[in-house]
Scaffold this motif. Sequence first.
Motif, PDB file in Angstrom:
ATOM      1  N   ARG A  91      61.087  37.471  43.429  1.00 41.32           N
ATOM      2  CA  ARG A  91      60.062  38.044  44.467  1.00 41.32           C
ATOM      3  C   ARG A  91      58.673  37.390  44.184  1.00 41.32           C
ATOM      4  O   ARG A  91      58.209  36.802  43.123  1.00 41.32           O
ATOM      5  N   PRO A  92      57.911  37.227  45.296  1.00 42.64           N
ATOM      6  CA  PRO A  92      56.444  36.512  45.175  1.00 42.64           C
ATOM      7  C   PRO A  92      55.644  37.415  44.234  1.00 42.64           C
ATOM      8  O   PRO A  92      55.824  38.620  44.214  1.00 42.64           O
ATOM      9  N   LEU A  93      54.905  36.557  43.251  1.00 43.44           N
ATOM     10  CA  LEU A  93      53.869  37.216  42.598  1.00 43.44           C
ATOM     11  C   LEU A  93      52.838  37.981  43.617  1.00 43.44           C
ATOM     12  O   LEU A  93      52.409  37.338  44.812  1.00 43.44           O
ATOM     13  N   PRO A  94      52.139  39.071  43.139  1.00 40.96           N
ATOM     14  CA  PRO A  94      51.191  39.912  43.782  1.00 40.96           C
ATOM     15  C   PRO A  94      49.719  39.018  43.955  1.00 40.96           C
ATOM     16  O   PRO A  94      49.467  38.253  43.075  1.00 40.96           O
ATOM     17  N   HIS A  95      49.402  38.654  45.072  1.00 35.95           N
ATOM     18  CA  HIS A  95      48.209  38.067  45.359  1.00 35.95           C
ATOM     19  C   HIS A  95      47.070  38.844  44.842  1.00 35.95           C
ATOM     20  O   HIS A  95      46.768  40.060  45.043  1.00 35.95           O
ATOM     21  N   VAL A  96      46.067  38.146  44.197  1.00 34.27           N
ATOM     22  CA  VAL A  96      44.969  38.886  43.518  1.00 34.27           C
ATOM     23  C   VAL A  96      43.706  38.315  44.216  1.00 34.27           C
ATOM     24  O   VAL A  96      43.005  39.215  44.730  1.00 34.27           O
ATOM     25  N   TRP A  97      43.445  37.257  44.431  1.00 37.64           N
ATOM     26  CA  TRP A  97      42.246  36.683  44.882  1.00 37.64           C
ATOM     27  C   TRP A  97      42.195  35.179  45.555  1.00 37.64           C
ATOM     28  O   TRP A  97      42.959  34.454  45.162  1.00 37.64           O
ATOM     29  N   THR A  98      41.424  35.011  46.512  1.00 39.72           N
ATOM     30  CA  THR A  98      41.213  33.890  47.280  1.00 39.72           C
ATOM     31  C   THR A  98      39.966  33.594  47.491  1.00 39.72           C
ATOM     32  O   THR A  98      39.246  34.247  48.262  1.00 39.72           O
ATOM     33  N   GLN A 101      38.608  33.353  51.110  1.00 40.92           N
ATOM     34  CA  GLN A 101      38.728  34.878  51.809  1.00 40.92           C
ATOM     35  C   GLN A 101      37.727  35.673  51.302  1.00 40.92           C
ATOM     36  O   GLN A 101      37.620  36.796  51.951  1.00 40.92           O
ATOM     37  N   GLN A 102      36.799  35.371  50.668  1.00 39.11           N
ATOM     38  CA  GLN A 102      35.725  36.152  50.066  1.00 39.11           C
ATOM     39  C   GLN A 102      34.435  35.986  50.920  1.00 39.11           C
ATOM     40  O   GLN A 102      34.109  34.643  50.945  1.00 39.11           O
ATOM     41  N   THR A 103      34.041  37.123  51.504  1.00 39.56           N
ATOM     42  CA  THR A 103      32.727  36.537  52.179  1.00 39.56           C
ATOM     43  C   THR A 103      31.606  36.871  51.252  1.00 39.56           C
ATOM     44  O   THR A 103      31.599  37.814  50.242  1.00 39.56           O
ATOM     45  N   ASP A 104      30.478  36.355  51.394  1.00 44.16           N
ATOM     46  CA  ASP A 104      29.354  36.510  50.499  1.00 44.16           C
ATOM     47  C   ASP A 104      28.695  37.870  50.646  1.00 44.16           C
ATOM     48  O   ASP A 104      28.863  38.592  51.243  1.00 44.16           O
TER      49      ASP A 104
END
Length: 104
Positions: A91-98, A101-104
């Motif tokens: 199964r795919p690993l859980p996504h934590v952060w990109t 995709q983070q706004t200031d």
Amino acid sequence: MTRLALHSRLLPGTEEAYEREHARVWPELITVMRAAGISDWSIWRSGRDLFHLVECDDYEAAVAQLRGDPTDQRWQQHMSQFVEAFAEDGRPLPHVWTMTQQTD
């Protein structure tokens, strides 16, 4: 397009052989992967741990299609001499952060 990560582990002592096998993956395997909707697949290695980044239309559908493909079955059988197992049963690993995709 979806990007997801997978984790697998090599059998002890197979690191160099695994990398040799991936120096040039069977062209017919790449053809069936593309037909299943996988546009790219990258692998990084840290010791015996492998980290895969997969870009595809629908991962579950791609895996289901590949499971019934004779070329993929031959590849999986061949690679079983190197790979101990996929973590989380593949199964795919859980996504934590990109970062993007983070706004200031």
